[in-house]
Design an enzyme around this catalytic site. Structure first.
Site, mmCIF file in Angstrom:
data_model
loop_
_atom_site.group_PDB
_atom_site.id
_atom_site.type_symbol
_atom_site.label_atom_id
_atom_site.label_comp_id
_atom_site.label_asym_id
_atom_site.label_seq_id
_atom_site.Cartn_x
_atom_site.Cartn_y
_atom_site.Cartn_z
ATOM 1 N N TYR A 196 0.842 -1.205 0.000
ATOM 2 C CA TYR A 196 0.000 0.000 0.000
ATOM 3 C C TYR A 196 0.876 1.253 0.000
ATOM 4 O O TYR A 196 0.687 2.160 -0.815
ATOM 5 C CB TYR A 196 -0.905 -0.010 1.227
ATOM 6 C CG TYR A 196 -1.710 1.259 1.433
ATOM 7 C CD1 TYR A 196 -2.913 1.447 0.759
ATOM 8 C CD2 TYR A 196 -1.271 2.255 2.302
ATOM 9 C CE1 TYR A 196 -3.654 2.607 0.943
ATOM 10 C CE2 TYR A 196 -2.008 3.416 2.495
ATOM 11 C CZ TYR A 196 -3.196 3.588 1.816
ATOM 12 O OH TYR A 196 -3.922 4.746 2.002
ATOM 13 N N GLY A 197 1.845 1.291 0.904
ATOM 14 C CA GLY A 197 2.729 2.454 0.983
ATOM 15 C C GLY A 197 3.573 2.628 -0.265
ATOM 16 O O GLY A 197 3.777 3.743 -0.749
#
Length: 253
Positions: free
Chosen positions: A173-174
């Site tokens: 996600y990051g």
């Protein structure tokens, strides 16, 4: 860390800000996507609701109609399993049914929870990149010709603070959000020949959403503001008040 611009303090969009515009919103069935769809319709836009759960999309559809907004459209699509051919068909359908597209807001997101990158399951890694980066890029690419034909078009990629200041345990996600920032910076420069089109990223900040609840304690999430707090910023970036501003990293405050 990226240089971040903030939405003008006290910004209040006028009632007809998006009148006669057609705006596609991904992740429109819940959370930030839902409240963005409601706000865009209230401001006069015809909203295309894209999401994976038909029942949720129908509920948003009904809310918009009950509030007297322009009749929206529903486009069911699960970004986890979608192909480039599916997305091309989406763009063709929009052109056939509406003949135009004035705005695109990428609210759809995938986050499985906090985990070290070295321990993240392969499926979670691939799913995160697919929804948070690849699908957003592909939808934008296929809708680009329609957006470039509009007199004043805006693309907004909803991002996260970790996309600008990476932190541990955010996994794919990051990484996807960090890549999204780079995508917009580079792509907006390529599109500088289209002065009527702008694209920006927008960090709405912490909010009470199901996505947030996957990584934080429920009692902490309940202390956060509702997703509606981020809506004025999105309307600012979608409407004519932000004409000429492109390739910027924006934050709610």
């Amino acid at each position: 860390m990226s240089v971040v611009a903030t939405i003008p303090a006290g910004y209040a969009p006028r009632a007809d800000l998006l009148k006669d515009r057609v705006i596609l919103i991904t992740g429109a069935g819940a959370g930030l996507g839902r409240v963005t769809a409601l706000a865009c319709a209230k401001a006069g836009a015809t909203v295309i609701l894209l999401g994976r759960t038909v029942k949720k999309l129908e509920a948003v559809f009904d809310e918009i109609e009950a509030a007297g907004g322009p009749q929206p459209a529903i486009y069911p699509m699960n970004l986890l399993g979608t192909t480039w051919a599916d997305i091309f068909e989406l763009s063709e359908t929009i052109e056939r049914e509406f003949g135009r597209l004035d705005g695109l807001v990428h609210c759809a997101a995938h986050f499985a929870g906090f985990t070290p990158i070295s321990e993240e399951k392969p499926k979670d890694w691939l799913d995160g990149l697919q929804v948070n980066l690849t699908a957003a890029m592909a939808i934008t690419r296929h809708c680009l010709p329609l957006l470039q034909q509009a007199p004043d078009a805006s693309i907004v990629f909803v991002t996260d603070a970790v996309g600008r200041d990476p932190k541990p345990l955010r996994g794919g996600y990051g990484v996807a959000k960090y890549a999204l920032e780079g995508l917009v910076k580079g792509w907006s420069q390529e599109l500088s020949v289209s002065p009527n089109l702008r694209m920006n990223t927008y960090d709405p900040g912490p909010m009470q959403t199901d996505l947030r609840a996957k990584g934080f304690l429920a009692e902490e999430v309940q202390k956060l503001p509702f997703a509606t707090v981020a809506v004025p910023g999105l309307l600012y970036l979608l409407g004519p008040d932000s004409v000429g501003v492109t390739g910027q990293a924006w934050s709610r405050d």
